[in-house]
Write a protein that holds these residues in place. Structure first.
Motif, mmCIF file in Angstrom:
data_model
loop_
_atom_site.group_PDB
_atom_site.id
_atom_site.type_symbol
_atom_site.label_atom_id
_atom_site.label_comp_id
_atom_site.label_asym_id
_atom_site.label_seq_id
_atom_site.Cartn_x
_atom_site.Cartn_y
_atom_site.Cartn_z
ATOM 1 N N LYS A 230 83.007 51.444 -24.420
ATOM 2 C CA LYS A 230 82.714 50.070 -24.797
ATOM 3 C C LYS A 230 81.339 49.623 -24.286
ATOM 4 O O LYS A 230 81.000 49.847 -23.115
ATOM 5 C CB LYS A 230 83.779 49.115 -24.239
ATOM 6 C CG LYS A 230 85.206 49.465 -24.649
ATOM 7 C CD LYS A 230 85.394 49.523 -26.167
ATOM 8 C CE LYS A 230 86.840 49.830 -26.525
ATOM 9 N NZ LYS A 230 87.016 50.003 -27.985
ATOM 10 N N GLY A 231 80.544 49.023 -25.192
ATOM 11 C CA GLY A 231 79.264 48.452 -24.811
ATOM 12 C C GLY A 231 78.142 49.442 -24.647
ATOM 13 O O GLY A 231 77.025 49.049 -24.288
ATOM 14 N N SER A 232 78.375 50.708 -24.862
ATOM 15 C CA SER A 232 77.313 51.693 -24.667
ATOM 16 C C SER A 232 76.303 51.635 -25.812
ATOM 17 O O SER A 232 76.661 51.496 -26.972
ATOM 18 C CB SER A 232 77.919 53.103 -24.573
ATOM 19 O OG SER A 232 78.627 53.425 -25.761
ATOM 20 N N GLN A 233 75.012 51.750 -25.457
ATOM 21 C CA GLN A 233 73.928 51.775 -26.433
ATOM 22 C C GLN A 233 72.932 52.877 -26.025
ATOM 23 O O GLN A 233 72.340 52.789 -24.940
ATOM 24 C CB GLN A 233 73.227 50.413 -26.491
ATOM 25 C CG GLN A 233 74.015 49.287 -27.129
ATOM 26 C CD GLN A 233 74.277 49.516 -28.619
ATOM 27 O OE1 GLN A 233 73.545 50.269 -29.266
ATOM 28 N NE2 GLN A 233 75.308 48.876 -29.138
ATOM 29 N N PRO A 234 72.767 53.898 -26.860
ATOM 30 C CA PRO A 234 73.482 54.161 -28.115
ATOM 31 C C PRO A 234 74.946 54.493 -27.851
ATOM 32 O O PRO A 234 75.335 54.724 -26.713
ATOM 33 C CB PRO A 234 72.730 55.349 -28.700
ATOM 34 C CG PRO A 234 72.178 56.066 -27.509
ATOM 35 C CD PRO A 234 71.822 54.998 -26.522
ATOM 36 N N VAL A 235 75.725 54.493 -28.908
ATOM 37 C CA VAL A 235 77.170 54.698 -28.784
ATOM 38 C C VAL A 235 77.448 56.066 -28.171
ATOM 39 O O VAL A 235 76.839 57.082 -28.545
ATOM 40 C CB VAL A 235 77.847 54.587 -30.169
ATOM 41 C CG1 VAL A 235 79.291 55.071 -30.099
ATOM 42 C CG2 VAL A 235 77.781 53.157 -30.670
ATOM 43 N N ARG A 236 78.353 56.071 -27.183
ATOM 44 C CA ARG A 236 78.811 57.314 -26.583
ATOM 45 C C ARG A 236 80.325 57.425 -26.768
ATOM 46 O O ARG A 236 81.030 56.418 -26.765
ATOM 47 C CB ARG A 236 78.467 57.361 -25.091
ATOM 48 C CG ARG A 236 76.996 57.519 -24.799
ATOM 49 C CD ARG A 236 76.717 57.717 -23.312
ATOM 50 N NE ARG A 236 77.112 56.571 -22.493
ATOM 51 C CZ ARG A 236 78.122 56.558 -21.656
ATOM 52 N NH1 ARG A 236 78.894 57.635 -21.519
ATOM 53 N NH2 ARG A 236 78.402 55.468 -20.939
ATOM 54 N N LEU A 237 80.769 58.638 -26.933
ATOM 55 C CA LEU A 237 82.195 58.880 -27.094
ATOM 56 C C LEU A 237 82.843 59.111 -25.739
ATOM 57 O O LEU A 237 82.218 59.663 -24.811
ATOM 58 C CB LEU A 237 82.445 60.108 -27.987
ATOM 59 C CG LEU A 237 81.845 60.074 -29.403
ATOM 60 C CD1 LEU A 237 82.255 61.332 -30.160
ATOM 61 C CD2 LEU A 237 82.269 58.826 -30.163
ATOM 62 N N THR A 238 84.082 58.696 -25.623
ATOM 63 C CA THR A 238 84.857 59.009 -24.431
ATOM 64 C C THR A 238 85.212 60.495 -24.468
ATOM 65 O O THR A 238 84.982 61.200 -25.466
ATOM 66 C CB THR A 238 86.155 58.191 -24.392
ATOM 67 O OG1 THR A 238 86.969 58.560 -25.516
ATOM 68 C CG2 THR A 238 85.862 56.688 -24.457
ATOM 69 N N GLU A 239 85.775 60.981 -23.389
ATOM 70 C CA GLU A 239 86.206 62.382 -23.374
ATOM 71 C C GLU A 239 87.218 62.647 -24.482
ATOM 72 O O GLU A 239 87.173 63.674 -25.168
ATOM 73 C CB GLU A 239 86.806 62.712 -22.001
ATOM 74 C CG GLU A 239 87.202 64.174 -21.853
ATOM 75 C CD GLU A 239 87.734 64.481 -20.468
ATOM 76 O OE1 GLU A 239 88.372 65.536 -20.321
ATOM 77 O OE2 GLU A 239 87.521 63.679 -19.544
ATOM 78 N N ALA A 240 88.132 61.691 -24.680
ATOM 79 C CA ALA A 240 89.109 61.829 -25.762
ATOM 80 C C ALA A 240 88.413 61.793 -27.125
ATOM 81 O O ALA A 240 88.799 62.510 -28.056
ATOM 82 C CB ALA A 240 90.153 60.722 -25.666
ATOM 83 N N GLY A 241 87.353 60.935 -27.238
ATOM 84 C CA GLY A 241 86.615 60.843 -28.489
ATOM 85 C C GLY A 241 85.925 62.140 -28.845
ATOM 86 O O GLY A 241 85.919 62.565 -30.011
ATOM 87 N N VAL A 242 85.312 62.796 -27.799
ATOM 88 C CA VAL A 242 84.659 64.084 -28.033
ATOM 89 C C VAL A 242 85.681 65.122 -28.493
ATOM 90 O O VAL A 242 85.440 65.907 -29.430
ATOM 91 C CB VAL A 242 83.940 64.561 -26.748
ATOM 92 C CG1 VAL A 242 83.419 65.983 -26.926
ATOM 93 C CG2 VAL A 242 82.808 63.606 -26.397
ATOM 94 N N GLN A 243 86.829 65.117 -27.846
ATOM 95 C CA GLN A 243 87.891 66.056 -28.200
ATOM 96 C C GLN A 243 88.408 65.799 -29.612
ATOM 97 O O GLN A 243 88.667 66.731 -30.383
ATOM 98 C CB GLN A 243 89.029 65.949 -27.192
ATOM 99 C CG GLN A 243 90.174 66.908 -27.456
ATOM 100 C CD GLN A 243 91.295 66.748 -26.439
ATOM 101 O OE1 GLN A 243 91.140 66.045 -25.431
ATOM 102 N NE2 GLN A 243 92.415 67.386 -26.706
ATOM 103 N N PHE A 244 88.515 64.514 -29.975
ATOM 104 C CA PHE A 244 89.078 64.154 -31.277
ATOM 105 C C PHE A 244 88.078 64.354 -32.420
ATOM 106 O O PHE A 244 88.473 64.565 -33.562
ATOM 107 C CB PHE A 244 89.531 62.690 -31.243
ATOM 108 C CG PHE A 244 90.257 62.241 -32.479
ATOM 109 C CD1 PHE A 244 91.525 62.722 -32.793
ATOM 110 C CD2 PHE A 244 89.669 61.329 -33.347
ATOM 111 C CE1 PHE A 244 92.188 62.309 -33.937
ATOM 112 C CE2 PHE A 244 90.323 60.906 -34.499
ATOM 113 C CZ PHE A 244 91.588 61.395 -34.791
ATOM 114 N N LEU A 245 86.773 64.309 -32.114
ATOM 115 C CA LEU A 245 85.748 64.352 -33.163
ATOM 116 C C LEU A 245 85.833 65.620 -34.010
ATOM 117 O O LEU A 245 85.774 65.553 -35.237
ATOM 118 C CB LEU A 245 84.357 64.243 -32.525
ATOM 119 C CG LEU A 245 83.172 64.338 -33.504
ATOM 120 C CD1 LEU A 245 83.238 63.245 -34.559
ATOM 121 C CD2 LEU A 245 81.844 64.291 -32.736
ATOM 122 N N GLU A 246 85.968 66.775 -33.361
ATOM 123 C CA GLU A 246 86.017 68.031 -34.125
ATOM 124 C C GLU A 246 87.230 68.078 -35.035
ATOM 125 O O GLU A 246 87.156 68.527 -36.184
ATOM 126 C CB GLU A 246 86.020 69.226 -33.163
ATOM 127 C CG GLU A 246 85.873 70.575 -33.864
ATOM 128 C CD GLU A 246 84.592 70.668 -34.690
ATOM 129 O OE1 GLU A 246 84.630 71.293 -35.763
ATOM 130 O OE2 GLU A 246 83.556 70.111 -34.263
#
Length: 294
Positions: free
Chosen positions: A50-66
């Protein structure tokens, strides 16, 4: 879960900016943000810091992206394949023809059209079966034998009809077996290789006998409703049987020969039928090709 949520998330991960990702997805930023939130709710955890600029993914987000990328690719590929398959099926011309014509004339039909110009679905069976399926709407064009001396099979009289070529229905015997004393006598009947009663050619056989001008004496040797099977039995020397001349290929002609002369023959026509109402441009194009008009 909506596949569009996955597509939104993949776009956000690539562009790393909510505003640009929303524009790329043709959404307002508020609507885009709500869809990302809906995806996070479905996954059960936050995917974006939340609030990151530029947008960063959480650890779960990185895992879910693929997994999201793979899922989107597979779903889009599956949809494209299904749509392509459905288009192919819908664009196919459905032909119905008896087995005997599928062997002798389907290649000629393809030859009139040219390679790669149409897609076909071919329904085969006995004459009665394919005629019934055609009249039930399961085929666009029917190819069958007809006899000029007999009424058309029930239901075909109201269809558009095109004569493709002439044929003959005549008796054959194996060259090595002789004529079995054809047409036979009461004391010495010839062995008949016959069509089953329900077959169209059985009706033609009865017509031949009625117009021959002399009696025939026979004993039933083999009975079947498929010309290909009867031809093999005739080749094997088991008796005399009637076949369409078109069914006798050069290899078979070297082994069997007509007997009895013209009195035991009947002229046939190989005909195409289609509904009298329009059936679409592809069927119309095939019909013109069968007429010889290209």
């Amino acid at each position: 879960m909506d596949i569009r949520w996955l597509e939104d998330f993949v776009a956000l991960a690539a562009l790393r900016n909510f505003t640009r990702a929303a524009e790329f997805r043709n959404l307002s930023q508020a609507a885009f943000s709500r869809r990302i939130q809906s995806l996070e709710h479905w996954v059960g955890t936050g995917l974006v810091v939340k609030g990151s600029q530029p947008v960063r993914l959480t650890e779960a987000g990185v895992q879910f992206l693929e997994e999201a990328r793979t899922s989107v690719d597979r779903l889009l590929e599956a949809r494209a394949a299904i749509r392509s398959g459905q288009f192919e099926v819908m664009s196919q011309i459905r032909l119905a023809m008896p087995n005997v014509l599928a062997r002798s004339d389907f290649r000629q039909v393809l030859g009139r059209i040219g390679r790669g110009k149409q897609s076909f679905s071919v329904l085969v069976g006995t004459t009665a079966e394919v005629t019934a399926r055609y009249l039930a709407g399961d085929a666009d064009i029917l190819l069958v034998h007809t006899c000029p001396a007999l009424p058309l099979p029930e239901g075909l009289a109201a269809q558009d009809r095109l004569v493709l070529r002439a044929d003959r229905f005549l008796p054959y015997t194996a060259r090595a077996a002789g004529d079995f004393g054809f047409p036979g006598t009461p004391k010495a009947p010839f062995p008949l290789i016959a069509y089953a009663r329900r077959a169209y050619f059985a009706e033609l056989f009865e017509h031949v006998l009625s117009r021959a001008g002399q009696p025939a004496a026979y004993r039933m040797a083999v009975q079947c409703d498929m010309s290909d099977v009867l031809k093999e039995v005739i080749v094997a020397g088991h008796g005399v049987g009637w076949l369409p001349e078109s069914a006798v290929d050069p290899a078979s002609a070297a082994l069997i020969a007509p007997v009895g002369g013209p009195a035991w023959e009947v002229p046939l026509e190989i005909c195409a039928f289609r509904p009298p109402r329009g059936t679409g441009p592809q069927v119309d194009a095939l019909w013109r090709a069968l007429q010889g008009g290209g």
